[in-house]
Design an enzyme around this catalytic site. Structure first.
Site, PDB file in Angstrom:
ATOM      1  N   GLU A 139       1.260  -1.718   0.002  1.00 34.34           N
ATOM      2  CA  GLU A 139      -0.007  -0.024  -0.613  1.00 34.34           C
ATOM      3  C   GLU A 139       0.868   1.325  -0.055  1.00 34.34           C
ATOM      4  O   GLU A 139       2.151   1.612   1.068  1.00 34.34           O
ATOM      5  CB  GLU A 139      -0.932   0.162   0.727  1.00 34.34           C
ATOM      6  CG  GLU A 139      -0.188  -0.591   2.357  1.00 34.34           C
ATOM      7  CD  GLU A 139      -0.026   1.433   3.244  1.00 34.34           C
ATOM      8  OE1 GLU A 139      -0.008   1.701   2.626  1.00 34.34           O
ATOM      9  OE2 GLU A 139       1.050   1.207   4.007  1.00 34.34           O
ATOM     10  N   PHE A 140       0.073   2.125  -0.559  1.00 35.44           N
ATOM     11  CA  PHE A 140       0.534   3.316  -0.285  1.00 35.44           C
ATOM     12  C   PHE A 140       0.654   4.935  -0.208  1.00 35.44           C
ATOM     13  O   PHE A 140       0.152   5.901  -0.977  1.00 35.44           O
ATOM     14  CB  PHE A 140       1.512   3.667  -1.865  1.00 35.44           C
ATOM     15  CG  PHE A 140       2.363   2.722  -2.280  1.00 35.44           C
ATOM     16  CD1 PHE A 140       3.669   3.168  -1.920  1.00 35.44           C
ATOM     17  CD2 PHE A 140       2.175   1.706  -3.674  1.00 35.44           C
ATOM     18  CE1 PHE A 140       4.622   2.286  -2.806  1.00 35.44           C
ATOM     19  CE2 PHE A 140       3.361   0.934  -3.617  1.00 35.44           C
ATOM     20  CZ  PHE A 140       4.541   0.813  -3.301  1.00 35.44           C
ATOM     21  N   LEU A 141      -0.651   4.963   0.999  1.00 33.62           N
ATOM     22  CA  LEU A 141      -1.497   5.709   1.259  1.00 33.62           C
ATOM     23  C   LEU A 141      -0.813   6.896   2.256  1.00 33.62           C
ATOM     24  O   LEU A 141      -0.396   6.027   3.406  1.00 33.62           O
ATOM     25  CB  LEU A 141      -2.939   5.009   2.707  1.00 33.62           C
ATOM     26  CG  LEU A 141      -3.079   3.193   1.508  1.00 33.62           C
ATOM     27  CD1 LEU A 141      -4.531   3.007   2.195  1.00 33.62           C
ATOM     28  CD2 LEU A 141      -4.022   3.636   0.326  1.00 33.62           C
ATOM     29  N   LYS A 142      -1.626   8.001   2.549  1.00 32.84           N
ATOM     30  CA  LYS A 142      -1.271   8.587   3.426  1.00 32.84           C
ATOM     31  C   LYS A 142      -2.191   8.960   4.722  1.00 32.84           C
ATOM     32  O   LYS A 142      -3.754   9.419   4.113  1.00 32.84           O
ATOM     33  CB  LYS A 142      -1.019   9.802   3.267  1.00 32.84           C
ATOM     34  CG  LYS A 142       0.609  10.184   1.921  1.00 32.84           C
ATOM     35  CD  LYS A 142       0.972  10.993   0.884  1.00 32.84           C
ATOM     36  CE  LYS A 142      -0.601  11.749   0.501  1.00 32.84           C
ATOM     37  NZ  LYS A 142      -0.854  11.300  -1.182  1.00 32.84           N
ATOM     38  N   GLY A 157       8.020  11.111  11.326  1.00 32.44           N
ATOM     39  CA  GLY A 157       7.833  10.220  12.097  1.00 32.44           C
ATOM     40  C   GLY A 157       6.287   9.032  11.507  1.00 32.44           C
ATOM     41  O   GLY A 157       6.299   8.936  10.319  1.00 32.44           O
ATOM     42  N   CYS A 185       5.669   3.916   9.382  1.00 34.65           N
ATOM     43  CA  CYS A 185       5.932   3.926   8.140  1.00 34.65           C
ATOM     44  C   CYS A 185       7.481   4.119   7.924  1.00 34.65           C
ATOM     45  O   CYS A 185       8.104   2.913   7.735  1.00 34.65           O
ATOM     46  CB  CYS A 185       5.692   4.168   7.089  1.00 34.65           C
ATOM     47  SG  CYS A 185       3.560   3.704   6.558  1.00 34.65           S
ATOM     48  N   ARG A 215       2.453   7.429  16.737  1.00 39.62           N
ATOM     49  CA  ARG A 215       4.130   6.423  16.453  1.00 39.62           C
ATOM     50  C   ARG A 215       5.684   7.474  15.647  1.00 39.62           C
ATOM     51  O   ARG A 215       4.804   8.049  14.648  1.00 39.62           O
ATOM     52  CB  ARG A 215       3.816   5.418  15.461  1.00 39.62           C
ATOM     53  CG  ARG A 215       2.833   4.414  16.666  1.00 39.62           C
ATOM     54  CD  ARG A 215       2.264   3.685  15.108  1.00 39.62           C
ATOM     55  NE  ARG A 215       1.677   3.840  14.744  1.00 39.62           N
ATOM     56  CZ  ARG A 215       0.545   3.334  13.528  1.00 39.62           C
ATOM     57  NH1 ARG A 215       1.119   1.807  13.789  1.00 39.62           N
ATOM     58  NH2 ARG A 215      -0.798   3.055  12.563  1.00 39.62           N
TER      59      ARG A 215
END
Length: 442
Positions: A155-158, A264, A267, A335
């Site tokens: 996945e490449f979700l922001k 941060g 990912c 995180r």
């Protein structure tokens, strides 16, 4: 089309809701019974703009379901997505225990040919481990006649824009083994890409590597511009001018060239360290990527360093207000957030801190408590300024971008504003007697 998605975090829940929105029958599975009960009741356990409406609409339409066991739904689906977490171990490697647990349950329960797709971020070679795990379960059952195939779909979700990213992706990367997997994944994704079908099929290791390479490149750009910003301060240059000028070069571009107090989230830190570890395991030191991580860790303390200089190297007894706790706007995710490091350093050095964030306050309270009375939580951005000797901005939420500087000057006891995201201008603060300290502003 019927699919199951194991894991209801950012990736799993967003993916499930978006697939359901396009007409797919989706069951989201999680072993956390409390989380599943909340989802069935319409409560969303994470903050993501638009997600609550999307989940509610598709649950009501009967396209989105929730369960606590993959076994109970496996016979009804053609594809199983694994979207569980892969946190970093102490040595920086990705913890694959949850991924392999899904593989074991899959192998223990399948009765017909099914495609198992890894959507979790995993290091190169994970598909081979998944295959071994599934095969071991089939052998234990004496059912090696049951076929299955694997795919990798990183996945490449922001966070904060996850739904938009999923519904209108730049590209969809899929690692496959045969035409069987290719045809299933084409059928699943075609509704999203009718106008511009950009699915990139490749082998499994290449798909696994693509995710890490992409995040490492973006992290590299952030650490690079932060180092340039730090040098700009020493030589009297303005990093905003430098950033704009180099970003105008078509070979470079302006994205991810915004200096600040470090990246941060769930990912970049984890994936950068996992890539470093993969390089070590394969005798290929990732020197640039290691430097990116080291620069970022140093950058997280830059706001504290500026506060120390403001207070002549002694923050003991000072009170600092902080705007923004989440690692970025439009999420409650803390995180690896720079705020955690800034608060830790301030409290350890004898300062008291008051904080405000539009959505991440509860998450901060869960993580840090009140730090022995040194940390307080404000209900309003201006309330956090009462009796504060300085204000530090750490997350560029929209409501922080154009504050009333008259109110700030009246409420703040001190004069100093440390802008950890470079969103303020000296000209706006100077009329109120406030002093701005940016990143790389000479």
């Amino acid at each position: 089309m019927n699919i199951a998605i194991v894991g209801t975090g950012y990736v799993g829940l967003v993916s499930g809701a978006c697939f359901a929105e396009m007409g797919v029958n989706v069951t989201c599975v999680d072993i956390d019974t409390e989380k599943i009960a909340r989802l069935k009741a319409g409560e969303i356990p994470i903050y993501e703009p638009g997600l609550s409406d999307l989940v509610g609409r598709n649950s009501a339409a009967g396209r989105l379901h929730f369960a606590t066991s993959l076994t109970e739904v496996l016979g009804q689906v053609e594809i199983v997505f694994c979207a569980v977490g892969t946190p970093s171990d102490e040595d920086g490697s990705a913890d694959l225990s949850h991924v392999l647990s899904v593989a074991r349950e899959f192998g223990a329960a399948i009765e017909r040919k099914t495609l198992l797709v890894t959507k979790s971020t995993v290091p190169v070679g994970t598909s081979a481990k998944v295959r071994q795990t599934v095969n071991a379960e089939l052998e234990r059952r004496g059912r090696t006649d049951i076929p299955f195939e694997l795919a990798s779909n990183p996945e490449f979700l922001k966070e904060g824009a996850a739904i938009k990213d999923f519904m209108s992706p730049d590209r969809v990367v899929i690692g496959i083994e045969s035409d069987y997997g290719r045809k299933l994944m084409e059928r699943l994704y075609r509704p999203f890409l009718l106008n511009n079908f950009r699915v990139m099929f490749m082998d499994l290791p290449s798909a696994e590597m693509t995710k890490y390479a992409a995040n490492a490149m973006l992290a590299t750009r952030i650490s690079f511009i932060n180092e340039i910003a730090n040098l700009c301060e020493r030589v009297g240059a303005d990093v905003n001018c430098v950033r704009t000028a180099i970003g105008a070069d078509a070979r470079i571009g302006g994205k991810f060239l915004y200096p600040g107090c470090g990246y941060g989230g769930s990912c970049f830190p984890k994936d950068v360290r996992a890539l470093i570890r993969t390089g070590e395991e394969n005798g290929c030191p990732m020197q640039i990527v290691r430097a990116v991580d080291e620069v970022n860790e140093r950058q997280k303390s830059i706001v504290f360093d500026k506060l120390k200089r403001i207070f002549d190297s002694n923050v003991a007894g000072k009170h600092v207000a902080i705007w923004g706790l989440a690692f970025k706007p439009e999420t409650d995710d803390m995180r690896c957030a720079p705020s955690l490091e800034v608060i830790r350093l301030l409290v350890e050095n004898g300062a008291t801190v008051s904080v405000f964030d539009p959505v991440a306050t509860d998450e901060c309270r869960r993580r840090l408590g009140d730090c022995g009375g040194a940390l307080t939580y404000a209900n309003d951005m201006y309330d956090s300024l009462v009796d504060a000797d300085a204000l530090a901005l750490l997350t560029e939420w929209k409501q922080f971008r154009l504050p009333s500087w008259a109110v700030v000057a009246k409420t703040l006891r001190g004069l100093h504003i440390v802008d950890g995201r470079n969103i303020y201008r000296d000209a706006d603060l100077e009329p109120f007697g406030l002093v701005l300290h940016g990143i790389g502003r000479g």
